[in-house]
Design an enzyme around this catalytic site. Sequence first.
Site, PDB file in Angstrom:
ATOM      1  CE  LYS A 136      -4.272  42.790  67.244  1.00 12.96           C
ATOM      2  NZ  LYS A 136      -4.416  41.296  67.373  1.00 12.96           N
ATOM      3  CD  GLU A 154      -2.555  43.735  83.530  1.00 14.10           C
ATOM      4  OE1 GLU A 154      -1.444  43.082  83.652  1.00 14.10           O
ATOM      5  OE2 GLU A 154      -3.406  43.190  83.266  1.00 14.10           O
ATOM      6  CD  GLU A 199       4.433  37.227  82.976  1.00 17.63           C
ATOM      7  OE1 GLU A 199       3.139  37.324  83.439  1.00 17.63           O
ATOM      8  OE2 GLU A 199       4.934  37.845  81.834  1.00 17.63           O
ATOM      9  CB  CYS A 256      -0.667  39.754  84.476  1.00 15.28           C
ATOM     10  SG  CYS A 256      -0.436  39.900  82.590  1.00 15.28           S
TER      11      CYS A 256
END
Length: 457
Positions: free
Chosen positions: A153, A227, A358, A261
């Site tokens: 997906k 993750e 972030e 990331c």
Amino acid sequence: MITSFNPATGETLATFDAHDDAHIEQTLAQADRAQKKWAALSLSERLPFLLNVAKTLRRNKESLARIITLEMGKPLAEALGEVEKCAWNFEYYAESSPGYLEDLIIPSGATDSRVVYDPLGLILAVMPWNYPFWQVMRAAAPVLVSGNALVLKHASNVPQCALALEDVFKEAGLPTGLFSTLLVGAAKVPALIKDPRISAVTFTGSTPAGRQIASTAAEALKKQVLELGGSDPFIVLADADVQAAATVAVKARFQNTGQSCIAAKRFIVEASVADEFVDAFCAITRQLVVGDPMSTNTTQGSMARLNLRDELHAQVQASVKEGARLLMGGNPIAGSGAFYEPTVFDHVLPNMTVAREETFGPAAAILRVSNAHEAIRIANDSPFGLGAAVWTQDIELGYRLAHQIQAGAVFINGMVASDPRLPFGGTKASGYGRELGMLGMHEFTNIKTVWRGPART
């Protein structure tokens, strides 16, 4: 309806009907059948298929890279590198899997006792848009070679990438259904996780989404590898090669338009070399060429979506109000595309937005510290723990500090990056479990003890 659009131009590229429940059921049933047949093959029979995937990726590298660039805006040169890395990953697992999946003999009170690695079954991969091939393929290689099947997906803004990946496996000759793509929205994910044919979930994406995935999978007692987000520290100590550190730092922050990331996001620099580092960092950043990601001259493309650019700009504006010193950039670039100026902040404090949150885009935060002890304290003062870098010419000090940093990976005098040979993942709000390497392969196996008697006396 799922829409593919070009974030560099705002142009709609294609539209697709989302797969309905009947298609989902057909896909899962086919994948379940394919997995059982695949698992019955010996490892030596599965390995050639991995090499076929690598060859197929390289044979179609230019066209596949073009799809990546069109759908998410990264420079074409980076997209070509992404496809090449995927091919390397499949070659690596074709070479290394026999050793990784070999029975592990452990002496005990048995006549013979060993650990074996059996497939789990059907693995659901919920993947992001920022590395639309690599994130999928780094999971697919170990998942498939160990006898599992994979249902993807993908992020809804990269449907053409998702379908192209399915085509790669078809062209490589893998059994039908062993790798399947579902074009569905996020609302369908909980039901997919709960489906009894799904044995485990691998997810890469934001921390909030990871919490939802983990909660649903835990309720269904399904294994997960997560993750998630990161706010990676890049520590530059007083004895570092400052010019080398600054050169790598710019790449570590602005590669993939900062949408990674494991991109370095907080540059924590000892005060005695901070001015030198800032000057070098800004000088190199000014050399970035922002523009058409299809151009060979471009080194920073567009962000993947306009709303992501808006979120970054809100973080930048908040940080200016909080007192961070804006050295360059800080604005969206006019036009229909999702472009943003390369942005650098200095004299950032740990409680400011660009250090606390972030930042998923081309904005760098430089924090000044008095010593290595303070650098480690600030590096760890974050909910995230994905990667970190330490720059020092005292290698023994570098190793000692690496043990003190709360992260899944620490790179000494280098840029954090994923490598098929090494385990990859995070801690704290950056997730858990590992991908890649031997440990990543074992995540999606049933690690089974086999004991044979009679017992020895």
